[in-house]
Design an enzyme around this catalytic site. Structure first.
Site, mmCIF file in Angstrom:
data_model
loop_
_atom_site.group_PDB
_atom_site.id
_atom_site.type_symbol
_atom_site.label_atom_id
_atom_site.label_comp_id
_atom_site.label_asym_id
_atom_site.label_seq_id
_atom_site.Cartn_x
_atom_site.Cartn_y
_atom_site.Cartn_z
ATOM 1 N N GLY B 237 -11.352 -1.275 2.264
ATOM 2 C CA GLY B 237 -9.963 -1.307 2.183
ATOM 3 C C GLY B 237 -8.987 -0.817 3.428
ATOM 4 O O GLY B 237 -9.484 -0.045 4.201
ATOM 5 N N HIS B 238 -7.858 -0.966 3.314
ATOM 6 C CA HIS B 238 -6.958 -0.597 4.412
ATOM 7 C C HIS B 238 -7.003 1.053 4.380
ATOM 8 O O HIS B 238 -6.919 1.622 3.777
ATOM 9 C CB HIS B 238 -5.403 -1.021 4.491
ATOM 10 C CG HIS B 238 -4.786 -0.706 2.951
ATOM 11 N ND1 HIS B 238 -3.562 -0.885 2.686
ATOM 12 C CD2 HIS B 238 -5.416 -0.608 1.696
ATOM 13 C CE1 HIS B 238 -3.248 -0.612 1.488
ATOM 14 N NE2 HIS B 238 -4.431 -0.389 0.897
ATOM 15 N N ASN B 239 -6.936 1.621 5.661
ATOM 16 C CA ASN B 239 -7.033 2.970 6.021
ATOM 17 C C ASN B 239 -8.233 3.860 5.628
ATOM 18 O O ASN B 239 -8.183 5.023 5.645
ATOM 19 C CB ASN B 239 -5.726 3.720 5.555
ATOM 20 C CG ASN B 239 -4.477 3.125 6.087
ATOM 21 O OD1 ASN B 239 -3.758 2.237 5.659
ATOM 22 N ND2 ASN B 239 -3.959 3.797 6.947
ATOM 23 N N SER B 257 -7.963 3.996 1.846
ATOM 24 C CA SER B 257 -8.008 5.317 2.156
ATOM 25 C C SER B 257 -9.026 6.295 1.614
ATOM 26 O O SER B 257 -9.014 7.265 1.302
ATOM 27 C CB SER B 257 -6.454 6.088 1.692
ATOM 28 O OG SER B 257 -5.409 5.203 2.361
#
Lengths: 343, 343, 343
Positions: B237-239, B257
Site C-alpha cells: 500500500g501507499h507510504n 504506511s
C-alpha cells in the site's frame, strides 16, 4: 442466431408443455429476471415460482416438475440444456484469422494455419504457434515457447521463454506463465537469486483466469494437468505439479513443489505450504491452509488444515468459548466451596 | 555450454569421488529425476538414496556423506555449488541491445548505453533509462520516471509517473509500480479521491514477481529497500517503507504506511493493518494477520498475530476444544452430585 | 504551481496564526517529515509535537488547537484542507488529447471529442469511446465495449467485449474487466465450460486499483455501483452486484453472485462465498470470511463471519485456551479427590 421454439425443444431433447406456438422465434437465452418475450430461460428449485411470473417465452425445467403454469420445456437436466442454448445464442465475436503486420514476429518463429495474431502482440525468436491459435493484442510469447492448436491467449498474457501451452487452452487477460520462481540462497543476510532454468507446461484443455501467475520450475517443469481450470489471481509456485481436471478457485496460492493429484478442488483463497502432496479427488474448502500432506478423497478445511467435520466441530465450540470460560470460573468457585466444607 | 567433469569439480571447489572419467562432457544441470547421463544433479538428505539410483553423470553431495555408491562431487554446500552450475548451464536467451523503432520514445527522454527497448514499449516524456537496461514489449514507463542501470523490466510492467527503479532490479511481467494509493475522504457517504502525489522508490538489487502492485505514496515515497525480494501477486500500500533484504512471499498484502525493518520475512498470504511497524530480523509465518507493532527478532503467527510458540499452543488446544466441552459438562454433573450429597 | 501563504489560507478558508510573512511563496504540500521551508504540511493528534519541530513554512491544524508554537493555518478539517492543497500542487502530467496513429482503431468504432488514445492501445470493432476519455498504451477495449466520458484507463487495462464503463471512472494498470466467470459443469470428472455471455457494468465515479479482475456475468451483468472504490488485486466473481459508494480493500475476493448493498466496506483480504447478500452500510473487518447473508448496518469479522464484538470475545478467550486447559485438568483432580472423600 434465431431458432423456433420447436427447434429449441428438439435441440435439447426436451418436451414442450403448456400453451405455446411452436413457430415462435427465439432470439436469446438469459437469466429469469432479464428474459424478454422472445427469449428462453431455465429454472430449478427454489426459482420455479419466480420463473412462472417471468417474461420469457418459455422456461426449461426438470421433467418431473408438476403444476408449472407457464410455457416450458421439460428436460432431464435443465442446467445442461440451458448451457447448450447459451452456446448457440452467445454473441458472435469476429476474430479475423490473420497475422497483423503490426505484430512482432521474431526470427525462426513457426506459425500454423488459420492463426490470428493481433496488433502489438510480440512473438519472440524461435517460438512455435499451432493451427487456429488466437493471440490478442499485447500478448508476449517468449523465446522457444510454444502454443499448441486451438488455444486462445487474451490481451496482455505473457508466456515466457521455453514454456509450453497445450491444445484448446484459454488464458485470460494479463496472466503470466513462466515468471521466475521465488528462489534465493541467503548468506550473511543477502539473498542471491537461484537461476530458474525450468519451464511451465500447460496441458490440453486447461483454462486460466485473468491476472494469475504460474512460475517456471527451478529445473524441470511446473505442470498444470489436462482439463484443470484455474481462476483469477491464483499463484502457482515453481515446480508445482497439478494433475488432471482440478479446480483452483480465485486467489488460491500454492507454494513451490506442491504436488496435486487428479480431480482436486481448491476453493477460493486456499494456501499451501510447499513440498507437500494433495491426494486425488480431494476438496479443500475455501481458505484452507495446508501445512502437511492430504490423503486421497479427503474433504479438508481450516488452518492448519484438518478434516472438514473436525473443523466444523471446532468452529461450533469456538463460539461457545466465552460461555465456557464463565462456566469454568463458576465451577471453580463451587468446587472451592465444597472443598472448604469438606475440610 | 559444455564442461568436463574435472572442470566442474574445479569450478565448485569440490572433490570427485567414486568411479569416473574426468573428461566426460557435461551438458546440463538439473533435478534428480530429470538428469540424464551427461547431466549433473545434487542431493541432500533425505534424497541421497534416490540420487544413487538416478541417471546423472555425477551427483553433488556434502563432503561428510559416506558410503555414496555413485560418482559424486563432494563439496561444503551442495545447494550453493549446484546454483553455480545452474548459472553456467542456464539456457541462453538473446536480447539485442537496440531501441526498437516500434517502441514509443517520448519527448526529452534520456537513454543510456547498451539498452534494449523492444517493440510496443512506451517510454513517456522526460523519463530516464540507465545503461544496460532491458525493457520488454508492452512495458509502460511514465512521465519523469527513471530506471537505473542493469535493470530488467519484463513484458507488461508499468512504472508510473515520477517513480524510481534502482540498479540491478528485476521486475516480472505485468507488475505495476506506482498506481495510486487507496486514499479517499468520505463525506455524506461519498468517497472523494485524495490525490496521490508521491511516488515509489525501488532500491538496487530488488526483484519483484509478476502481477504485483506497489502503490505510490500520498506524499513522499513508498520504498522497497535494497536487496528485498517480493513475490507474485503481492500488494504494497501507499507510504509503506520496507527495509533491506526482506522477503515478501506471494499474495501478502501490506496496508498503507506499514513500516518494515531489515531482513524481515513475510511468508505467503500475510496481511498487515496499516500504520504499524515491524522490527528488523522478524519472521511472519504464512497467513499471519498483523494488527499491531512487532518487535525486532520476533517470530509471529496467527490472526491477530502473536508469538509463534503461543500460536502453536493455541492451535494445539483448539483441536481439543470439542473434548474439553464434553469434559466440562461431565465435570459439572459430578460437581452437582457432590453438592447435593453435601447439602 | 506557486501560491503565497495568504492565498493558501484563503483557499482553505483558514486563519493564519503565529509569526508569518503572508507573502511567503509556497511551492508544495507534503508530509511532516518531508516538508521544507517553502512547503506546507498538516497535523492532527498525535502528530502536533512533531509538526512544531518540522521545517515546513506552516502547518494546517484544527481550529481548536491551542499553544501551537509555530506558524499555522487553523481550519475546521485539516485533512480536507490539506487535500485541497494536494490537488493544487500536484505535479502536472501532460496528456495530449490525440488519437495516436500507432493505436489500433477497429471497424465502426465511435470516438468522442477531446480523446487521448495512446500508441499500442487496441480499440476493437464496434467499441464506443466517450468525450475526454484517456486511454494509455497497451489498453485493450473489446468488441462492442463502451467507455463513457472523462474516464481514464491506465496502461494494460483490458475492457473485454460487451462491457460498459461509466463516466469519471479511473481504472489502474493491468486490471481486467470482463474476463469469463469461473463457470463449469462437471460430468464424469470433466469440467465443461459454461459460456459466459453476460457483461460487466462499471457505473459512474468508480475507481479500481491495479491488477484487479472483475468477471463478466454468465448472463446479465456483473455490476459495480456508482461511486464504489475497488483496491488492487481484488477479485469480483461473475454476477456479483455491488451497490453505490462501497469500499473494497486490497486482495478481497467476492465469489459469484455476491449481492452487496450501498456503502458497504470490505476491509482487506475479505472473502465471500457466492450467492449471499450483504446489507447496506455494513463493514466487514479485514480477513472476514462470509458464508451467509449479512444484515444491514452490521460490523462483522472472523471466519466464519460473526458480529465483530463476538469475534473479539472469542479471540480474547482463544489466547486463554492453554491456561483453561491446565485449569480444567487441575479441577478434575480436585473433583476426584473430593469424590473419593465423599464415598
Amino acid at each position: 442466431m434465431k431458432r423456433t421454439l420447436a427447434e429449441i425443444a428438439n435441440l435439447i431433447n426436451g418436451k414442450l408443455c403448456g400453451d405455446y406456438d411452436e413457430n415462435l422465434v427465439i432470439t436469446g437465452a438469459t437469466g429469469i429476471a432479464l428474459a424478454g418475450p422472445s427469449e428462453i430461460t431455465f429454472a430449478v428449485d427454489p426459482h420455479l415460482e419466480e420463473a412462472i411470473a417471468c417474461n420469457a417465452a418459455a422456461v426449461i425445467i426438470q421433467e418431473d416438475v408438476n403444476g408449472f403454469s407457464k410455457t416450458c420445456i421439460k428436460v432431464k437436466n435443465p442446467r445442461e440444456a440451458f448451457n447448450i442454448l447459451l452456446n448457440i445464442f452467445k454473441p458472435e465475436l469476429k476474430v479475423e484469422k490473420v497475422i497483423s503486420s503490426k505484430a512482432h514476429i521474431g526470427k525462426n518463429v513457426k506459425i500454423g494455419e488459420n492463426v490470428a495474431i493481433m496488433d502489438f502482440a510480440y512473438i519472440d525468436d524461435n517460438a512455435i504457434i499451432g493451427d487456429n491459435v488466437e493471440i490478442y493484442p499485447n500478448v508476449y510469447i517468449g523465446q522457444y515457447a510454444s502454443v499448441d492448436e486451438n488455444t486462445i491467449l487474451h490481451s496482455g498474457v505473457s508466456v515466457r521463454e521455453y514454456c509450453k501451452v497445450g491444445k484448446n487452452v484459454i488464458i485470460h487477460d494479463n496472466t503470466v506463465i513462466g515468471a521466475d520462481g521465488f528462489g534465493f540462497i541467503t548468506k550473511d543476510g543477502k539473498h542471491t537469486k537461484v537461476p530458474q532454468v525450468g519451464n511451465v507446461v500447460i496441458e490440453d484443455d486447461v483454462e486460466i483466469g485473468c491476472n494469475a501467475g504460474i512460475d517456471r520450475a527451478t529445473t524441470g517443469s511446473t505442470v498444470i494437468g489436462k482439463g484443470t481450470k484455474v481462476d483469477n489471481l491464483v499463484h502457482i509456485g515453481h515446480n508445482c505439479v497439478l494433475g488432471e481436471n482440478c479446480l483452483v478457485v480465485a486467489q488460491t496460492g500454492l507454494a513451490g513443489s506442491t504436488i496435486v493429484g487428479h480431480n482436486v478442488t481448491f476453493a477460493g483463497q486456499v494456501g499451501s505450504k510447499g513440498h507437500i502432496k494433495v491426494g486425488s479427488n480431494s476438496v479443500m474448502a475455501a481458505r484452507t491452509g495446508l501445512i502437511a500432506d492430504v490423503p486421497e478423497n479427503s474433504f479438508y478445511a481450516g488452518f492448519p488444515a484438518r478434516p472438514h467435520q473436525e473443523w466444523l466441530r471446532i468452529k461450533a465450540n469456538e463460539s461457545r468459548l466465552p460461555d465456557m470460560m464463565k462456566k469454568l470460573k463458576l465451577m471453580e468457585k463451587r468446587l472451592k466451596a465444597l472443598e472448604e466444607k469438606n475440610n
